[in-house]
Scaffold this motif. Structure first.
Motif, mmCIF file in Angstrom:
data_model
loop_
_atom_site.group_PDB
_atom_site.id
_atom_site.type_symbol
_atom_site.label_atom_id
_atom_site.label_comp_id
_atom_site.label_asym_id
_atom_site.label_seq_id
_atom_site.Cartn_x
_atom_site.Cartn_y
_atom_site.Cartn_z
ATOM 1 N N LEU B 796 76.965 41.218 42.449
ATOM 2 C CA LEU B 796 76.738 42.665 42.498
ATOM 3 C C LEU B 796 77.302 43.252 43.782
ATOM 4 C CD1 LEU B 796 75.332 45.060 41.143
ATOM 5 C CD2 LEU B 796 73.269 44.435 42.376
ATOM 6 N N VAL B 797 77.048 42.568 44.865
ATOM 7 C CA VAL B 797 77.576 43.056 46.153
ATOM 8 C C VAL B 797 79.092 43.098 46.099
ATOM 9 C CG1 VAL B 797 77.807 42.486 48.581
ATOM 10 C CG2 VAL B 797 75.594 42.299 47.489
ATOM 11 N N ALA B 798 79.660 42.056 45.573
ATOM 12 C CA ALA B 798 81.128 42.031 45.484
ATOM 13 C C ALA B 798 81.629 43.196 44.663
ATOM 14 C CB ALA B 798 81.550 40.697 44.886
ATOM 15 N N ALA B 799 80.935 43.487 43.541
ATOM 16 C CA ALA B 799 81.383 44.588 42.695
ATOM 17 C C ALA B 799 81.325 45.908 43.434
ATOM 18 C CB ALA B 799 80.516 44.640 41.435
ATOM 19 N N VAL B 800 80.224 46.120 44.138
ATOM 20 C CA VAL B 800 80.091 47.366 44.887
ATOM 21 C C VAL B 800 81.175 47.440 45.954
ATOM 22 C CG1 VAL B 800 78.626 48.618 46.479
ATOM 23 C CG2 VAL B 800 77.654 47.620 44.416
ATOM 24 N N ALA B 801 81.400 46.291 46.629
ATOM 25 C CA ALA B 801 82.414 46.288 47.689
ATOM 26 C C ALA B 801 83.789 46.604 47.128
ATOM 27 C CB ALA B 801 82.405 44.927 48.372
ATOM 28 N N LEU B 802 84.039 46.125 45.957
ATOM 29 C CA LEU B 802 85.328 46.377 45.337
ATOM 30 C C LEU B 802 85.590 47.866 45.181
ATOM 31 C CD1 LEU B 802 85.755 43.684 42.595
ATOM 32 C CD2 LEU B 802 87.574 44.605 43.998
ATOM 33 N N PHE B 803 84.504 48.574 44.873
ATOM 34 C CA PHE B 803 84.658 50.013 44.699
ATOM 35 C C PHE B 803 85.147 50.684 45.968
ATOM 36 C CE2 PHE B 803 83.931 52.236 40.990
ATOM 37 C CZ PHE B 803 83.055 51.535 40.169
ATOM 38 N N PHE B 804 84.664 50.146 47.058
ATOM 39 C CA PHE B 804 84.901 50.864 48.314
ATOM 40 C C PHE B 804 85.790 50.076 49.250
ATOM 41 C CE2 PHE B 804 82.147 54.103 47.159
ATOM 42 C CZ PHE B 804 81.055 53.543 46.518
ATOM 43 N N THR B 805 86.745 49.346 48.688
ATOM 44 C CA THR B 805 87.617 48.552 49.562
ATOM 45 C C THR B 805 88.297 49.439 50.596
ATOM 46 O OG1 THR B 805 88.890 48.583 47.533
ATOM 47 C CG2 THR B 805 88.317 46.444 48.410
ATOM 48 N N GLY B 806 88.770 50.568 50.151
ATOM 49 C CA GLY B 806 89.470 51.455 51.085
ATOM 50 C C GLY B 806 88.568 51.857 52.249
ATOM 51 N N ASP B 807 87.343 52.273 51.849
ATOM 52 C CA ASP B 807 86.438 52.750 52.912
ATOM 53 C C ASP B 807 86.033 51.629 53.844
ATOM 54 O OD1 ASP B 807 85.235 54.558 50.215
ATOM 55 O OD2 ASP B 807 86.210 55.447 51.987
ATOM 56 N N ILE B 808 85.869 50.437 53.278
ATOM 57 C CA ILE B 808 85.483 49.314 54.136
ATOM 58 C C ILE B 808 86.572 49.047 55.158
ATOM 59 C CG2 ILE B 808 85.065 46.835 54.152
ATOM 60 C CD1 ILE B 808 83.724 47.164 51.450
ATOM 61 N N LEU B 809 87.798 49.095 54.691
ATOM 62 C CA LEU B 809 88.913 48.859 55.603
ATOM 63 C C LEU B 809 88.951 49.931 56.687
ATOM 64 C CD1 LEU B 809 91.665 47.741 53.093
ATOM 65 C CD2 LEU B 809 90.567 46.371 54.844
ATOM 66 N N ASN B 810 88.721 51.185 56.254
ATOM 67 C CA ASN B 810 88.699 52.266 57.257
ATOM 68 C C ASN B 810 87.603 52.042 58.276
ATOM 69 O OD1 ASN B 810 90.787 53.471 56.008
ATOM 70 N ND2 ASN B 810 89.550 54.955 54.885
ATOM 71 N N PHE B 811 86.462 51.574 57.779
ATOM 72 C CA PHE B 811 85.315 51.332 58.664
ATOM 73 C C PHE B 811 85.665 50.306 59.721
ATOM 74 C CE2 PHE B 811 81.073 51.157 59.973
ATOM 75 C CZ PHE B 811 80.625 49.852 60.010
ATOM 76 N N PHE B 812 86.261 49.197 59.212
ATOM 77 C CA PHE B 812 86.605 48.158 60.184
ATOM 78 C C PHE B 812 87.651 48.657 61.176
ATOM 79 C CE2 PHE B 812 84.084 44.654 59.410
ATOM 80 C CZ PHE B 812 83.865 44.475 58.060
ATOM 81 N N LYS B 813 88.576 49.434 60.643
ATOM 82 C CA LYS B 813 89.591 50.017 61.540
ATOM 83 C C LYS B 813 88.942 50.902 62.589
ATOM 84 C CE LYS B 813 93.408 50.395 58.509
ATOM 85 N NZ LYS B 813 93.591 51.315 57.470
ATOM 86 N N ALA B 814 87.947 51.690 62.107
ATOM 87 C CA ALA B 814 87.244 52.588 63.047
ATOM 88 C C ALA B 814 86.542 51.779 64.137
ATOM 89 C CB ALA B 814 86.268 53.469 62.276
ATOM 90 N N ILE B 815 85.906 50.697 63.649
ATOM 91 C CA ILE B 815 85.189 49.868 64.632
ATOM 92 C C ILE B 815 86.169 49.324 65.659
ATOM 93 C CG2 ILE B 815 83.991 47.697 64.902
ATOM 94 C CD1 ILE B 815 82.456 48.225 62.447
#
Lengths: 135, 820, 227
Positions: B796-815
């Motif tokens: 389930l977590v993986a599925a949710v993460a898949l939805f927001f791959t772009g945002d996750i990448l942006n988040f890490f970039k922001a960090i």
């Protein structure tokens, strides 16, 4: 445990509103759809944690009921939202939650029947003692 | 009334069906079976009588046009079921023909008469490319004569059979088969097209088989029935080919259409062979088979193994005359082929003499009559061969009368002699069986050709026509052979009568079972040696009397032109005269058209006006003027006996009377010799048999024809069959068995390969992989439900993460950006 | 839909109560306590339903979920009740590794869900700006147009009627299927929870299994024992 989680929850609450205090209080005075969804999401997580963490089978079942309940909350929130935005199919959310309740009831009945049969055979309700399918 | 002729074949069929289907099951009494059978035939006869009367002689008579039924008929092969066009060439030719037909139709009649194209079909004959066959009956002069003969003589024989077959176990079966036979024969003679004739042809062949083999438990009866059927079948093969030829050439099988087309074809002269000759050949082969001409005559004497009424009906009066019917029906086609006419005449003559010489030496009364039938059929074919078709049919009729009479008489004798058939054990029966004797006498005189009995009129006319014919050049040969055969006929018939009815009584000698002994069911009577013969019951004598009357006076319908000085006309009796009645059916080679009826002076066929003629148009016109060959288009080649006689005597009538006198004289010679050999000097036969031993032995053994066929055909066919069987058993079966062995070998090899090589591979690879992977995979099966739930949540977590791959990448970039 | 005034207060009260009760459900040592906490959570959620205007669903929730399912839970807890001393000493959580992993993943899930809600809601707001604009007044007008109750303090809404309309007309097939599902559940649970003796009495056990358990074959019951 109790003390631990509450501030975390509060923190995330704040996060949901975008992190501006004034907006937060405004948001708090006028709760709208997003608040409901957050409530639903939190209930869901608590239920999932309960399923994964507890040893007692019955408690696991009750956590599953929590999950279903959270989903129901989501449905009803959206149903109300759609009503307000003028969608004619808004009442579908409530109809669906009826079915969710039906399914939850049926699943609870069957599941508890299984629990009883399992208890008769294994004399235990601790889930880590029921590992017959282990290799 | 003639509209009801469709009932005529149906009634005997119904009677046969009732007898056959219910006779045994419901245990009909003999009276009931006989009553149903005789009644159906009698009704048939009455209807045919009324029909023929209304057709030819009544107030609204439509003679000579044929009447084709519409009631009781149906479309048998609908048009389009058989498409006989073969290719584009034929199709275009057909189209051109249709075009010309159309133009022909639009022309005025005078113009049309001027045209005489070979393939013109006139306006009322459809020339289609598809075959349309109807099941309908045709009433015309020929079929009406045959209808009357078949049902009339059949009625007499049926009545006779009710008495003769009394006590037989298969009574119902007999009459069922006889009824079926009547149906088939009537379909044959009444059919309106060739296919119906063929159906009837096969039907009578089948019923002949069933009836000859009526006593099926006897070997010789079973053999004889098979022989009859097979020999018939050989003839049918030729007939079938001829029918195919007819359909292919004319496009239709209906008589009216075929003959209307055929008459316009050119005549194929002697030794010229064309399509019509082929068709005629096929037809004649069929006729030989059915009417027992050389070389297919072998079945008729053996067919005497059947009950006597069967012999009378089928092998004397009706079935064997089917060939004659067919030849007369298709006389147009035959007359177009001079070669075939010659062949027909010669075969007929040969058969007549051949069979007559055999009949002289036979001892079984039925065999003598059988050979006599073959001989008389030869006479009929002689008549048809020389062009005197109407006379041939006339002889059919008179022969039916006297031959049926004599067969029934023989049956009565056999019955009275308690089933003794050998003439050497009879004698002096006239005292014991007076009615049989007197009626038999009438038949004897008729067949010998003594005036005024019926046989004289027809036989004499045949011989005169043979002598005077211009159609074929062999007329004089035919006359000579016919005269000799007539002498033999008179001789052996007198011999038969003398041995049976006159002289010493020989039946008191020891009763020995001869091979010719007919089977009968009531043979267990004790003390049956030295039977005293008795007269037959009324049911058997009455038909004899009727037939005797007919044999005596039946010939007067065919009084010829020789008696013009008494009767006043060439063919006295108007339409009642058989030659006049049949004339419109005969094609005239001089005029190229069918003969016009003498009494009509009106429009004939095709809108042509013909003046009434009093002269018979089928006698050569130049005979009166003494010219030869000039006026005719088909000059007679060879020697014409009648012309020679005429030249010698100077007058036509005198020439005719010369031949009449000759035939009476030879008949008297034959009778005289018979008296001499069998009444006055009974020792003469043995002396002469010894003197002419080779001839006697040859005649007694039927010229060894059956033995020859057995050696040449039967045994050769069996050898061929045995050779084929050996080939099949050794070669082909060997091949099959060999392939089976090969299969087993290859399967063994494959099995070994599979076992060692393939399995080894599978075991090695699979086992290796399993040994490698299984501990790893096993570890995931903890049996612990919460673990499984955890994995689900992981998903389930993986599925949710898949939805927001772009945002996750942006988040890490922001960090990172923040951190940096 | 934006709540305000007393409704907002009630929202906060009940939502906090629901979350709190849920938390205690999964953390209580005693199963009965867990059940009771769950009941209170469900009731709070029912109140939230009423706040959102879905009165029918709230009623169904209380009647069916609380009144049926939770009562069933309590029955079963009683049936499989473990002794209090035993209960006291037993470990209620799984092994630490499992718990640790679970909490970690739950944390991930929380972050993801909340992030999704916030971004999703912003997008939703942008899309439905125009519609949301006139919402509040519309709602008030709608409520004014409804009939008022007997006491005059509240209005009688037609929400239930709408749900019923939809349920029985457009969702009639799923409705029927759901009833079949319930039937199956009834039969299934009866079948699952039978004792061996009950099954033998109903002749549902093969003879080999009976012999294993040491029970006499019921079909032989008619034969009188050898005396």
């Amino acid at each position: 445990m109790l003390m631990f989680l509450t501030p975390i929850l509060a923190l995330f609450f704040q996060e949901a509103t975008g992190g501006r205090l004034s907006a937060m209080t405004e948001g708090a005075k006028h709760p709208d759809l997003s608040k409901f969804l957050v409530v639903g999401a939190l209930l869901f997580i608590i239920g999932v944690a309960g399923v994964l963490t507890r040893r007692n089978i019955i408690v696991i079942f009750m956590s599953i009921e929590l999950i279903l309940n959270a989903a129901n909350l989501n449905f009803i929130a959206f149903s109300r939202y759609l009503q307000d935005t003028g969608n004619v199919n808004a009442v579908a959310g409530q109809v669906f939650s009826v079915f969710v309740i039906v399914v939850a009831a049926a699943e609870a009945a069957i599941g508890l029947g299984i629990v009883i049969a399992l208890y008769r055979n294994k004399e235990t309700i601790w889930i880590d003692e029921i590992d017959i399918l282990k290799w | 009334m003639y509209r009801y002729i469709w009932l005529v074949p149906l009634l005997p069929l119904a009677g046969a069906a009732i007898n056959g289907l219910f006779g045994r099951k419901f245990r009909f009494s003999e009276k009931l079976i006989g009553g149903v059978a005789v009644g159906s035939v009698a009704l048939s006869f009455l209807i045919s009588l009324a029909a023929v009367y209304s057709y030819g002689f009544g107030g609204h008579a439509i003679w000579p046009s044929p009447y084709i039924t519409t009631q009781g008929s149906f479309t048998w092969i609908p048009g389009g079921a058989v498409n006989i066009t073969q290719g584009s060439a034929e199709r275009s030719a057909m189209a051109a023909l249709q075009e010309s037909d159309k133009r022909l139709a639009e022309m005025a009649p005078e113009e049309r008469d001027k045209l005489k194209t070979i393939l013109s079909t006139g306006t009322d004959v459809p020339r289609s490319s598809v075959l349309n066959v109807e099941w309908s009956y045709q009433l015309d002069p020929l079929s009406s004569i045959f209808m009357l003969v078949v049902t009339g003589v059949g009625l007499c024989i049926f009545v006779f059979a009710t008495g003769y077959m009394h006590g037989e176990t298969g009574y119902y079966r007999f009459f069922a088969y006889m009824g079926m036979f009547m149906f088939s024969m009537l379909v044959l003679v009444m059919g309106s097209n060739f296919l119906m004739m063929f159906v009837g042809w096969e039907g009578v062949g089948l019923c002949s088989y069933l009836l000859i083999g009526y006593y099926f438990s006897r070997q010789e009866a079973a053999d004889a029935s098979r022989k009859a059927f097979i020999t018939n079948r050989i003839g049918d093969f030729g007939f079938a080919l001829a029918i195919f030829g007819v359909i292919a050439t004319f496009g239709t099988a209906q008589y009216t259409d075929v003959f209307a087309q055929a008459k316009d074809y050119p005549v194929e002269g002697l030794w010229h062979w064309g399509v019509l000759s082929w068709i005629a050949l096929g037809l004649f082969v069929g006729a030989c088979g059915k009417s027992a001409q050389l070389p297919l005559h072998v079945w008729l004497p053996d067919a005497m193994a059947g009950p006597t009424p069967v012999s009378a009906l089928i092998h004397a009066a009706t079935m064997v005359t089917a060939g004659l019917y067919m030849v007369t029906r298709t006389n147009v086609i035959f007359q177009h082929s001079k070669t075939m006419m010659t062949i027909v005449a010669l075969v007929g003559a040969a058969t007549a003499l051949f069979a007559a010489t055999i009949g002289i030496t036979q001892n079984d009364i039925k065999k003598v009559l059988a050979y006599s039938t073959v001989s008389q059929l030869g006479f009929m074919f002689m008549a048809c061969g020389v062009g005197a078709f109407a006379i041939g049919i006339f002889h059919v009729m008179t022969h039916a009368f006297f031959k049926a009479l004599m067969f029934l008489g023989a049956g009565s004798v056999i019955h009275g002699m308690h089933h003794e058939q050998d003439m050497r054990r009879m004698g002096g029966l006239k005292k014991y069986m007076p009615y049989t004797y007197m009626t038999f006498l009438a038949g004897w005189l008729a067949i010998c050709g003594i005036i005024p009995f019926s046989g004289f009129w027809s036989k004499d006319e045949i011989l005169w026509k043979a002598a005077s014919t211009t159609e074929v050049p062999v007329g004089w040969i035919v006359w000579l052979v016919g005269t000799i055969a007539a002498t033999c006929t008179a001789f052996y018939m007198t011999r038969l009568v003398a041995m049976t009815f006159w002289g010493k009584e020989k039946f008191r000698d020891t009763h020995v079972h001869t091979p010719g002994h007919e089977a009968h069911s009531d043979h267990e009577t004790p003390g049956h040696h030295a039977h005293v013969p008795h007269e037959s019951p009324r049911s058997m004598v009455a038909p004899l009397v009727v037939l005797a009357v007919l044999a005596t006076i039946g010939g007067f319908v065919g009084v010829g032109p020789a008696f013009k000085f008494i009767t006043g006309s060439d063919h006295p009796g108007g339409r009642l005269n058989i030659v006049t009645f049949l004339d419109p059916l005969i094609w005239n080679s001089q005029t190229g058209e069918f003969n016009q009826p003498h009494s009509l002076a009106t429009v004939g066929h095709e809108g042509q006006t013909v003046p009434a003629t009093t002269a018979d148009t089928h006698a050569p016109v130049e005979a009166h003027t003494g010219e030869a060959a000039a006026a005719t288009t088909h000059a007679a080649e060879g020697f014409n006996l009648a012309h020679a006689a005429e030249k010698a005597l100077g007058s036509h009538t005198a020439a005719e009377w010369l031949f009449i006198v000759i035939s009476l004289v030879v008949a008297a010679i034959g009778i005289g010799l018979g008296f001499l050999f069998y009444v006055w000097r009974p020792n003469l036969p043995e002396i002469w048999a010894a003197r002419l031993k080779p001839l006697y032995v040859a005649s007694y053994n039927k010229y060894w024809v059956d033995e020859f066929y057995g050696w040449a055909i039967t045994r050769r066919v069996m050898d061929a069959a045995r050779a084929v069987y050996t080939f099949d058993a050794k070669a082909i079966d060997g091949l099959v068995n060999g392939s089976a062995w090969l299969t087993r070998l290859s399967s063994r090899i494959t099995g070994l390969v599979d076992q060692y090589f393939v399995d080894g591979l599978v075991n090695a690879i699979a086992a290796f992989i399993i040994r490698l992977m299984s501990p790893l995979l096993r570890a995931a099966q903890t049996g612990f439900t919460s673990n499984y739930a955890l994995v689900m949540v992981l998903g389930l977590v993986a599925a949710v993460a898949l939805f927001f791959t772009g945002d996750i990448l942006n988040f890490f970039k922001a960090i990172f950006a923040f951190g940096l | 839909m934006i709540l305000s005034g007393w409704e907002a207060v009630f929202f906060w009260v009940f939502s906090i109560a629901a979350i709190f009760a849920g938390l205690l459900t999964v953390m209580a040592r005693n199963a009965v306590h867990s059940a009771l906490f769950l009941i209170s959570s469900l009731m709070s959620v029912a109140a939230l339903f009423i706040l959102m205007g879905a009165e029918f669903i709230a009623g169904v929730q209380i009647l069916v979920y609380v009144g049926g399912v939770m009562v069933l839970f309590l029955f079963v807890i009683m049936l499989v009740n473990v002794g209090a001393e035993e209960m006291g000493r037993a470990e209620i959580h799984n092994k630490p590794r499992q718990v640790g992993a679970s909490l970690f993943f739950c944390l991930m899930l929380v972050i993801g869900l909340l992030f999704a809600i916030s971004s999703g809601y912003q997008g939703l707001q942008k899309r439905d700006e125009a519609k949301l604009a006139g919402v509040a007044g519309q709602r008030a007008r709608q409520e004014d147009s409804l009939k008022s109750g007997a006491t005059g303090t509240s209005r009688i809404t037609n929400e239930t009627e709408r749900v019923g309309n939809s349920l029985y007309r457009y969702a009639s097939l799923p409705f029927e299927i759901a009833s079949v599902l319930l039937l199956v559940a009834i039969i299934g649970s009866v079948m699952l929870a039978r004792t061996l003796k009950q099954e033998a009495a109903a002749d549902d056990v093969p003879p080999e299994a009976l012999r294993e358990e040491g029970m006499p074959d019921p079909s032989l019951a008619e034969i009188p024992p050898a005396a």
